[in-house]
Every structure is written in structure tokens, then in C-alpha cells.
Scaffold this active site. Structure first.
Site: not given
Length: 415
Positions: A17, A139, A168, A247-248
Site C-alpha cells: 500500500q 500500518e 501506509d 483544537g480551539g
């Protein structure tokens, strides 16, 4: 108008892959990708996870579009000469063999440079230089050693790997960028170079926000946007954060109408600060827009579980698509949890070429993922994957071999 990478010839020594992801992307942009495979067997994924007897598997077909396949016995002295001729004619060699395999074949960096000083040799490996550089990586191993698994899942459960193939396919995308960059630099220097994309490095690059959070945690001892705040505890390392956005703008996955019998009847909802008042109006909690305990992002952080529970009471009265339509009218960021069946049936994705139907001479029609990167002057045409050795004679003729020489090489088992 020509393709973006017209005139670039890639010697594709990849399998499974990570490498095929890289070379398929280059082929979609117009590079001539010549996939070298073992006679009689080929890429191991041709036969892995088959759903149609005696046909190349979807695992193979979906990673090897727009390529040509040749079969060469690289252990045969005459086969090795054919490979040397290919190296002299190609711009890039891409490989994801186990560490040291190319050297054992007799094609060290020094030998390749002798044959073609302009050759770019691009490699996917599990690890970069260091104590683990000789280790094989797959993977899920890459997801673990790159920091993804330790930060995925819920805090009261084990580490979890993601269904996205960030080890991968993610590393293959990184390698493709490295190759194009090296090709650009070669236009100025005239020299080839080595390009390395380590899977651990690629996963870590995609997990950079967690390295950010590790440093924040060490300085403050707490991260207020994580669900562990305010009642949970933080250890020395970044914890698993469930469905928190990272996140924020806090977000969470919420139930929608029908969740009792549909495992994907959910929506991802983000409490974005600029639209807080609109959120309050939609869910019927208008008073929260001005209440000091809810009106500001910092005030809301200790109350996120309560807030999402209230939003969920509203989303459970709507299907995920109804909720998305209403929320989008108010610019409230959200997204339904789409199943693979829903994605496969999405007509808009087919119109953009993100999902493509391809016809194969053995297995028939199948769906595949098209080029995720769209260039206005270089539209992608997805061409079916090659049969094993389908283009051997064609490529040999391009190298200058006569029909008699090709037949002799076949008789000798070199091709």
C-alpha cells in the site's frame, strides 16, 4: 493540454500500500509508471482479500491505476541487465522493500548513480535512521510508533488505531511530495538524490497537534478543551480524548434520530464561538447567549458535557441530514457520520471524480477512490490497473529490444 508530469518516467518497485499509493498519485498526474513485478506472482496484494475468484483483488486494483506492469526476474543475470536498462531510462525509482533489500539485489545507491546520475531513488521505510531502522513496519504498527494510537480512543479504554490508513497511504502521500520536490530541484542541479519517507515520521507529522499538547501539558498540567477537564485527572502524557476536536473550538459526536438501530445516525457538532448565539437559538436555550456562565468560551469549557447533552437532546429529534441542513443555514459547523455505503452512493462525489467506477477485463466494474487533488490544467483520468506483466513486451520494445531478443529473454526466464 498535457498532464502535469508528462515526460516523467517512474520505475515502480513497490508493493502492498504505501509505495503504490505514492506511484498511483504520480501516475494520475501523468507520469509513466512502470511497475516491476515477479513473474507468476506479482504484487502480493493481487491475491489478498479476493472477492472475485482468480481476479486481481480490490486491494490491488484500487492502488495501481494508470500504471504499466512488467515482469522481470531480477535474480536472473539477463533480467538484471533489463533492470539496468530501465534504470538508465527512468527518472525516479520508488521502492518500499524491507531495509537492505535493494542493496542485496546489487542495486546500491552508488551502483544506481553509476547507471544514471540523474536518478532519484525514493524509499518508504518503517523508521528513519536510529535503533529501529532495520525493523519492518505495517500500518497499525506505524500508527502506534508515530503517536496516533496512544492519543486515540476514550480515556477509560485501550489505545485505538484509526481506520484511516495514515501509516501506509499517509506516508505514500508524503513520499510523492518528496519526489516532486526532488524533480524540481533536479531541474536546477541536474543531480539525482535519495528521498526517504519513514512511516513513523509520516504518522507523527499528522499527529503534530498532539506533540503540541504534550508541551502544553508539561507547562500547565491541564488542558481545558479535553473531556478530562474539570473533573478528570491528567498524567504525564497526552491522554486519549474521545471525540474532542483537539483544537480551539470544542466538538463532540452526538446522537441523531434513529441512532437506536443505525450505528451511523450521528453528527459531529462544533460549538464555534462566533456562532454561539445562533447555537443557543437553534436548541432553544436562548438565555445561554447572555448568561455569564455560558456566554464566553472560557466559561463554557467546564460545562461542555452539559452543553453537548443539551445539544444532543435537539439532534435526537432530527436525522443527521436534517440537522446538518438546519445548522448550515446558521453557519454552525457540523458534519454527519457517513458510512462507506453512503459515501459509495454519493452522486456528488462521483461528479467530482472523488469516487470513480472502473471497468476491469477480469473482475468487471468496481468503485475506487479517484485523485483527491484536482488540478485545473491537468484533469485526472482513472485507468484500470494492469494485468500481471501486461506491458512487458511494450516496455521492452521501448528500451530497444527486438521481438527476437524479447523472445530469447522469455525463454531464458529473465522476463
Amino acid at each position: 493540454m498535457g498532464k502535469a508530469l508528462d515526460g516523467v518516467r517512474i520505475l515502480d518497485f513497490t508493493h502492498v500500500q504505501s509505495g503504490p499509493t505514492c506511484t498511483q498519485l504520480l501516475a494520475w498526474f501523468g507520469a509513466d509508471v512502470i511497475k516491476v513485478e515477479r513473474a507468476g506472482a506479482g504484487d502480493i496484494t493481487r491475491e489478498q482479500l479476493r472477492d472475485v475468484p482468480d481476479a486481481d483483488s480490490l486491494y490491488f486494483t484500487m492502488l495501481n491505476h494508470n500504471k504499466r506492469s512488467v515482469t522481470i526476474d531480477t535474480k536472473n543475470p539477463e533480467g538484471k541487465l533489463v533492470l539496468e536498462a530501465l534504470i538508465q531510462k527512468c527518472d525516479v525509482m520508488v521502492e518500499n522493500f524491507a531495509p537492505g533489500a535493494l542493496d542485496r539485489m546489487g542495486f546500491t545507491w552508488e551502483r544506481i548513480q553509476e547507471l544514471n546520475p540523474k536518478m532519484i531513488v525514493a524509499s518508504v521505510k518503517g523508521f528513519g535512521p536510529g535503533p529501529y531502522e532495520d525493523c519492518k513496519v505495517y500500518e497499525n504498527v506505524a500508527q502506534c510508533v508515530g503517536g496516533a494510537a496512544s492519543t486515540t480512543g476514550f480515556d477509560d479504554g485501550p489505545p485505538v488505531v484509526t481506520g484511516a490508513q495514515i501509516g501506509d497511504s499517509g506516508t505514500g502521500l508524503h513520499l510523492a511530495l518528496g519526489i516532486v520536490t526532488a524533480l524540481y530541484q533536479r531541474t536546477m542541479t541536474g543531480r539525482g538524490q535519495k528521498v526517504l519517507a519513514a512511516m513513523q515520521d509520516g504518522v507523527l507529522n499528522l499527529c503534530r497537534v498532539k506533540l503540541r499538547d504534550q508541551q502544553r501539558l508539561e507547562r500547565t498540567g491541564v488542558m481545558k478543551e479535553y473531556p478530562q477537564y474539570p473533573n478528570g485527572t491528567f498524567g504525564e502524557a497526552v491522554p486519549r480524548a474521545g471525540n474532542a476536536s483537539g483544537g480551539g473550538q470544542p466538538g463532540w459526536i452526538l446522537k441523531c434520530k434513529g441512532w437506536e438501530h443505525d450505528p451511523n445516525a450521528y453528527i459531529y457538532f462544533i460549538t464555534q464561538a462566533p456562532v454561539w448565539a445562533k447555537i443557543c437559538n437553534v436548541i432553544g436555550k436562548e438565555e445561554w447567549a447572555t448568561d455569564p456562565e455560558y456566554a464566553t468560551p472560557n466559561a463554557r469549557l467546564p460545562r461542555l458535557k452539559e452543553i453537548f447533552a443539551e445539544v444532543e437532546r435537539w439532534t435526537m429529534t432530527k436525522t443527521k441530514f436534517e440537522a446538518m441542513e438546519i445548522l448550515n443555514e446558521h453557519d454552525i459547523p457540523c458534519g454527519p457520520i457517513l458510512s462507506m455505503k453512503e459515501i459509495a452512493d454519493d452522486e456528488s462525489l462521483r461528479k467530482t471524480g472523488t469516487i470513480v467506477e472502473v471497468d476491469h477485463p477480469v473482475r468487471g466494474k468496481y468503485l475506487t477512490v479517484g485523485n483527491p487533488i484536482k488540478l485545473s490544467d491537468s484533469p485526472t483520468e482513472v485507468i484500470r490497473s494492469p494485468l500481471l506483466g501486461e506491458h512487458t513486451e511494450e516496455v521492452m520494445a521501448e528500451l530497444g529490444y527486438s521481438p527476437e531478443q524479447i523472445e530469447a529473454l522469455r525463454t531464458a526466464g529473465a522476463i
